[in-house]
Design an enzyme around this catalytic site. Structure first.
Site, PDB file in Angstrom:
ATOM      1  N   ASP A   1      41.412  48.355  32.920  1.00  0.00           N
ATOM      2  CA  ASP A   1      40.444  49.070  33.076  1.00  0.00           C
ATOM      3  C   ASP A   1      40.368  50.204  32.561  1.00  0.00           C
ATOM      4  OD1 ASP A   1      39.909  46.080  34.326  1.00  0.00           O
ATOM      5  OD2 ASP A   1      40.786  47.191  36.744  1.00  0.00           O
TER       6      ASP A   1
ATOM      7  N   CYS B   1      48.029  43.926  36.262  1.00  0.00           N
ATOM      8  CA  CYS B   1      47.417  44.533  36.426  1.00  0.00           C
ATOM      9  C   CYS B   1      46.293  44.486  37.107  1.00  0.00           C
ATOM     10  CB  CYS B   1      46.859  45.346  34.665  1.00  0.00           C
ATOM     11  SG  CYS B   1      45.880  46.421  34.246  1.00  0.00           S
TER      12      CYS B   1
ATOM     13  N   LYS C   1      43.099  43.272  38.129  1.00  0.00           N
ATOM     14  CA  LYS C   1      42.266  41.307  37.523  1.00  0.00           C
ATOM     15  C   LYS C   1      43.758  40.159  37.534  1.00  0.00           C
ATOM     16  CE  LYS C   1      39.343  44.317  38.739  1.00  0.00           C
ATOM     17  NZ  LYS C   1      40.482  45.587  38.053  1.00  0.00           N
TER      18      LYS C   1
ATOM     19  N   CYS D   1      49.639  51.536  37.064  1.00  0.00           N
ATOM     20  CA  CYS D   1      49.214  53.286  37.887  1.00  0.00           C
ATOM     21  C   CYS D   1      49.520  53.259  38.862  1.00  0.00           C
ATOM     22  CB  CYS D   1      47.494  53.153  37.614  1.00  0.00           C
ATOM     23  SG  CYS D   1      46.411  52.752  35.894  1.00  0.00           S
TER      24      CYS D   1
ATOM     25  N   GLU E   1      33.508  49.330  37.497  1.00  0.00           N
ATOM     26  CA  GLU E   1      34.518  50.736  38.648  1.00  0.00           C
ATOM     27  C   GLU E   1      33.863  51.168  38.276  1.00  0.00           C
ATOM     28  OE1 GLU E   1      38.909  48.718  39.514  1.00  0.00           O
ATOM     29  OE2 GLU E   1      38.714  50.079  37.818  1.00  0.00           O
TER      30      GLU E   1
ATOM     31  N   SER F   1      37.145  51.750  41.054  1.00  0.00           N
ATOM     32  CA  SER F   1      38.452  51.919  41.583  1.00  0.00           C
ATOM     33  C   SER F   1      39.437  52.198  42.522  1.00  0.00           C
ATOM     34  CB  SER F   1      38.765  52.770  39.674  1.00  0.00           C
ATOM     35  OG  SER F   1      40.635  52.923  39.699  1.00  0.00           O
TER      36      SER F   1
END
Length: 569
Positions: A92, A133, A135, A205, A456, A482
């Site tokens: 992403d 991550c 998804k 993240c 997003e 996001s």
């Protein structure tokens, strides 16, 4: 179903692999497996797949091949035979703001389909699914629900922060630096300094963005081991988590525990509760609806409102707060918070988990947070008394929309529409300084079918924040956000513009009101005016006619139903 119910069962440990591997007529199947490392003794063991989402396209997943090998060790040591296989993953963060981002939500379906396909084809008796991550994590859970074979989810773990001049950085720091540079607040050299050190290594993240949100929700559902969601990507704790997950699958096989014994309305409510308490991502609404669909559970966006009225926000985590997930890991992760929520009567403690124990039993042995920590507030003194995830309805979103209202941006916004037919056009206007205080940025034709793919909007929302307009500008869209997005934002607007939702007929200059207290999203037009505009509206042509995006657009449901692709089957 309680853990005690399963203790007396003695199920077949090889219900699926025996069909594929046993008997003289299955000799060709066995012959195919000798070259990949099987010994004769392995054929009589439970076969456990290790679904690895490893890829070098993103730091979130770059280390998962190593974690898959650790999970394999755990399976083999517990008496099973592990086989590692891969799925795709996408980034992403890299594709954000480009046409490529349309594949992001689509990848959730592709990954779930691929895990289901491999496990079903190979006759695995159970599996470990490792995601890192946004998804691929809900995708793993969707596959677990569909297959209903003993399985455990492992989170790849959170990234450590980058550092610049003593300041912690993460990926959102870079997105916001783009807006700061465009506004002349920092120099190109300063932006490059942020860019070059914000992401120091493997892991997802670092704030309470979608990956950490979903990892926490999955743990709350009982599909991963206790505190699996609160570990750094490169750590001895994560190695142990993987090995223990492999052993846990064998324990589930021996006790006859399947995901359908774990999935329940109460388990989904536990997930929603934890997401709210952590101040988690709006994407959790989309993904939990999709997981519930795969588990044949009735869950609606209105359940988020019902639960949100009684569950407070406790975590002071980014993007709206001050701290990173790695700092929460240091003080004990999410388990002490869950223990307090349970004590306050906000969690269902009798839900079964992949340990074979109930949630209450899992939490019993964990200590409270250290004194004077500032990351998680007490239940009695929350940061916000009700949920930050607010479901809005009104003449702009009759099917529902999802707002992320931390309270810092206020609870009501009234402004003038600035309409854009795509994310790219809106981004150009923001960076060029054409968006002013009092504007409501409207980005449409970005929904599940219209995009297609429901991109997003981290790039435009971060650019707004970077230009210092976070409290002066709102953004609404039939796309999504996001987990790193903050500010006055509303997404998942349903029906989407492509399907003739009222968003399609908004014009620049119209007045729009977002009211988080009344839970409304309103266009200041009469019913007659809206009906007149809709009558003259024409659906735009589909953007794709072949390939995965075209197939997705043809089968996907609305965001309010989880944007799933198998609802009509």
């Amino acid at each position: 179903m309680s853990a005690k119910t399963h203790a007396k069962k003695k199920p077949n440990l090889r219900p699926h692999s025996s069909i594929v591997l046993d008997g003289a007529h299955r000799a060709p199947s066995r012959a195919m497996l000798y070259p990949v490392g099987f010994r004769e003794s392995d054929f009589s063991k439970p076969q456990v797949g290790i679904a690895s989402t490893w890829s070098m396209v993103t730091p979130c997943n770059m280390h998962i091949d190593e974690l898959a090998r650790e999970a394999s060790i755990g399976v083999n040591a517990a008496g099973g035979k592990a086989t590692i296989f891969n799925t795709i993953t996408i980034s992403d963060g890299i594709s954000m703001g480009t046409e490529g981002m349309k594949y992001s939500l689509v990848s959730r379906e592709v990954i779930a389909d691929s895990i289901e396909t491999v496990v079903g084809c190979q006759g695995f008796d159970g599996f470990v699914a490792i995601g890192g991550c946004d998804k691929n994590m809900p995708a793993c859970c969707i596959a677990m629900a569909r297959l209903d074979r003993p399985s455990v989810f492992v989170y790849g773990g959170t990234i450590l922060p980058g550092c610049l001049n003593g300041r912690n950085l993460d990926v959102v720091s870079v997105f916001e630096a783009v807006g700061q540079e465009a506004a002349g607040k920092i120099s190109p050299k300063e932006m490059h300094a942020v860019e070059s050190c914000a992401i120091p290594g493997p892991g997802s993240c670092g704030g309470m963005y979608t990956a950490n949100t979903m990892a926490s929700a999955i743990e709350a559902m009982g599909l991963s081991l206790p505190n699996s969601s609160a570990q750094t990507a490169v750590s001895s704790q994560k190695v142990k988590d993987c090995r223990d997950a492999g052993a846990a699958v064998l324990n589930m096989l021996k006790r006859g525990i399947r995901p359908s014994d774990i999935f329940s309305r109460e388990a989904m409510e536990n997930a929603i509760t934890v997401v709210i308490a952590l101040g988690g991502s709006t994407n959790a609404v989309l993904h939990l609806l999709a997981i519930a669909h795969s588990a044949n559970l009735k869950l609606t966006i209105d359940d988020f409102t019902r639960i949100g009225k009684r569950v407070p926000v406790l975590a002071d985590l980014k993007p709206s707060g001050r701290y990173l997930m790695s700092q929460l890991v240091e003080i004990g992760g999410i388990v002490p918070m869950m223990k307090e929520l349970l004590g306050a009567g906000l969690l269902h403690g009798d839900c079964l988990t992949v340990t074979g124990k109930t949630l209450r039993q899992n939490l019993a042995g964990f200590k409270r947070y250290p004194k004077n920590q500032q990351i998680i507030a007490p239940v009695k003194k929350p940061l916000k008394k009700e949920s930050h995830l607010v479901i809005l309805r009104g003449n702009l979103s009759p099917g529902g929309a999802v707002a992320k209202i931390s309270g810092k941006e206020g609870t009501r916004f009234s402004g003038t529409a600035r309409v854009f037919e795509s994310e790219e056009n809106a981004m150009k206007a923001i960076l060029a300084g054409r968006i002013k205080a009092g504007d409501v940025i409207v980005i449409r034709y970005e929904g599940p079918r219209g995009g297609p793919g429901m991109r997003e909007m981290l790039s435009p929302t971060s650019a707004v924040m970077g230009r210092g307009l976070g409290k002066e500008v709102a953004l609404i869209t039939d796309g999504r956000f996001s987990g790193g997005t903050h500010g006055f934002v509303v997404g998942h607007i349903t029906p989407e513009a492509f399907d003739g939702g009222p968003l399609a007929i908004v014009e620049s200059g119209d007045s729009i009101v977002i009211d988080a207290i009344k839970r409304t999203l309103s266009l200041s037009l009469t019913k007659k005016e809206i009906a007149t505009r809709l009558k003259s509206w024409k659906q735009p042509k589909a953007r794709y006619h072949r390939g995965v995006l075209a197939k997705y657009a043809a089968s996907v449901t609305t965001a309010s139903l989880g944007a799933v692709t198998d609802a009509g089957l």
